[in-house]
Scaffold this motif. Sequence first.
Motif, PDB file in Angstrom:
ATOM      1  N   THR A   3     -13.216   4.641  42.131  1.00  0.00           N
ATOM      2  CA  THR A   3     -12.267   3.630  41.697  1.00  0.00           C
ATOM      3  C   THR A   3     -13.058   2.551  41.000  1.00  0.00           C
ATOM      4  O   THR A   3     -14.068   2.110  41.515  1.00  0.00           O
ATOM      5  CB  THR A   3     -11.520   3.034  42.892  1.00  0.00           C
ATOM      6  N   ARG A  31     -10.766   6.026  38.315  1.00  0.00           N
ATOM      7  CA  ARG A  31      -9.406   5.523  38.489  1.00  0.00           C
ATOM      8  C   ARG A  31      -9.379   4.035  38.173  1.00  0.00           C
ATOM      9  O   ARG A  31      -9.992   3.243  38.886  1.00  0.00           O
ATOM     10  CB  ARG A  31      -8.926   5.770  39.920  1.00  0.00           C
ATOM     11  N   ALA A  33      -8.469   0.226  38.168  1.00  0.00           N
ATOM     12  CA  ALA A  33      -7.871  -0.694  39.124  1.00  0.00           C
ATOM     13  C   ALA A  33      -8.083  -2.114  38.620  1.00  0.00           C
ATOM     14  O   ALA A  33      -9.047  -2.385  37.902  1.00  0.00           O
ATOM     15  CB  ALA A  33      -8.481  -0.516  40.515  1.00  0.00           C
ATOM     16  N   ARG A 158       1.677   2.243  37.513  1.00  0.00           N
ATOM     17  CA  ARG A 158       0.520   3.114  37.757  1.00  0.00           C
ATOM     18  C   ARG A 158      -0.714   2.282  38.101  1.00  0.00           C
ATOM     19  O   ARG A 158      -1.453   2.602  39.037  1.00  0.00           O
ATOM     20  CB  ARG A 158       0.262   3.974  36.522  1.00  0.00           C
ATOM     21  N   ALA A 161      -0.365   0.900  41.512  1.00  0.00           N
ATOM     22  CA  ALA A 161      -0.539   1.934  42.543  1.00  0.00           C
ATOM     23  C   ALA A 161      -2.010   2.259  42.766  1.00  0.00           C
ATOM     24  O   ALA A 161      -2.463   2.393  43.914  1.00  0.00           O
ATOM     25  CB  ALA A 161       0.224   3.196  42.148  1.00  0.00           C
ATOM     26  N   THR A 162      -2.777   2.397  41.686  1.00  0.00           N
ATOM     27  CA  THR A 162      -4.198   2.716  41.854  1.00  0.00           C
ATOM     28  C   THR A 162      -4.953   1.530  42.456  1.00  0.00           C
ATOM     29  O   THR A 162      -5.916   1.716  43.213  1.00  0.00           O
ATOM     30  CB  THR A 162      -4.842   3.121  40.517  1.00  0.00           C
ATOM     31  N   THR A 163      -4.527   0.320  42.135  1.00  0.00           N
ATOM     32  CA  THR A 163      -5.128  -0.871  42.741  1.00  0.00           C
ATOM     33  C   THR A 163      -4.828  -0.914  44.228  1.00  0.00           C
ATOM     34  O   THR A 163      -5.709  -1.211  45.052  1.00  0.00           O
ATOM     35  CB  THR A 163      -4.619  -2.142  42.047  1.00  0.00           C
ATOM     36  N   ASP A 164      -3.589  -0.618  44.599  1.00  0.00           N
ATOM     37  CA  ASP A 164      -3.213  -0.557  46.020  1.00  0.00           C
ATOM     38  C   ASP A 164      -4.010   0.527  46.738  1.00  0.00           C
ATOM     39  O   ASP A 164      -4.442   0.340  47.887  1.00  0.00           O
ATOM     40  CB  ASP A 164      -1.721  -0.285  46.169  1.00  0.00           C
ATOM     41  N   ASP A 165      -4.202   1.664  46.074  1.00  0.00           N
ATOM     42  CA  ASP A 165      -4.987   2.747  46.678  1.00  0.00           C
ATOM     43  C   ASP A 165      -6.411   2.289  46.970  1.00  0.00           C
ATOM     44  O   ASP A 165      -6.983   2.597  48.020  1.00  0.00           O
ATOM     45  CB  ASP A 165      -5.021   3.969  45.747  1.00  0.00           C
ATOM     46  N   LYS A 168      -6.423   0.250  50.025  1.00  0.00           N
ATOM     47  CA  LYS A 168      -6.208   1.073  51.219  1.00  0.00           C
ATOM     48  C   LYS A 168      -7.507   1.724  51.671  1.00  0.00           C
ATOM     49  O   LYS A 168      -7.723   1.947  52.864  1.00  0.00           O
ATOM     50  CB  LYS A 168      -5.150   2.140  50.925  1.00  0.00           C
ATOM     51  N   TYR A 169      -8.372   2.034  50.710  1.00  0.00           N
ATOM     52  CA  TYR A 169      -9.680   2.591  51.049  1.00  0.00           C
ATOM     53  C   TYR A 169     -10.628   1.522  51.595  1.00  0.00           C
ATOM     54  O   TYR A 169     -11.693   1.843  52.110  1.00  0.00           O
ATOM     55  CB  TYR A 169     -10.321   3.240  49.827  1.00  0.00           C
ATOM     56  N   GLN A 185     -14.100  10.043  54.455  1.00  0.00           N
ATOM     57  CA  GLN A 185     -14.087   9.152  53.311  1.00  0.00           C
ATOM     58  C   GLN A 185     -15.118   8.050  53.532  1.00  0.00           C
ATOM     59  O   GLN A 185     -15.169   7.435  54.597  1.00  0.00           O
ATOM     60  CB  GLN A 185     -12.698   8.536  53.123  1.00  0.00           C
TER      61      GLN A 185
END
Length: 217
Positions: A3, A31, A33, A158, A161-165, A168-169, A185
């Motif tokens: 990311t 990805r 972000a 989009r 969503a990738t920023t939120d993902d 979350k990591y 992970q």
Amino acid sequence: MLTNGHCKLHLIFRKVLCRYHHIWNIDLRFRPAFLGAIMQATGNQPPGMLPKRNDYMLKDIKRMGKYYQVPIKATPEHLQRLLVPLSLGAMRFITAIDMTQPLFLEAVSRGFWIRFWSQHEDINQPASILSVAARTGLSSEQAQKLLEMVSSPAVKNRLRATTDDAMKYGAFGMPAIVAHFNEEQHLFFGCDRIELLASIIGEKWLGPVPSLPNSKM
């Protein structure tokens, strides 16, 4: 696997990982972000907010650029520009590319980084975005269509969503990498953590430029 967002270490991180892509035989996925949203949501602050750290960063950026062989330049005035939003347009454009022209993702991301961190030029205005697109091989027609997508709900959602993902990591800044290995992970922050990544996935660190014969362990 990766990311990323717009920041000073972004290209260093990407560049070194791309150098190791085939050496380590990893599935490397970029990805986009938005760094500003991550900083705000996590309560993080730009390191340049602290005067002493700002002075240190100017010296460290120069050293890192030389070590990793990446054309990064920074001045006190340049670092102050990081305190205001200036990359949302670029990140939305990169998101549109990720959605429709993923083969150009790496080149366009690098183009934005070089324009801002090496040439000290704007990356947010439409003319600036189109200039980067033209230099990275996109036709004027392709670039214009992508630019029109920037304000669309699909692109905004989009990127959100990738920023939120990323958060979350566990991401709290950029660059951040998430390594999926042995059904686990592993989050790493900063380009100086690539050696730790190597140890987790059982690979060897061969220096910042592994293709050179004098690369050191």
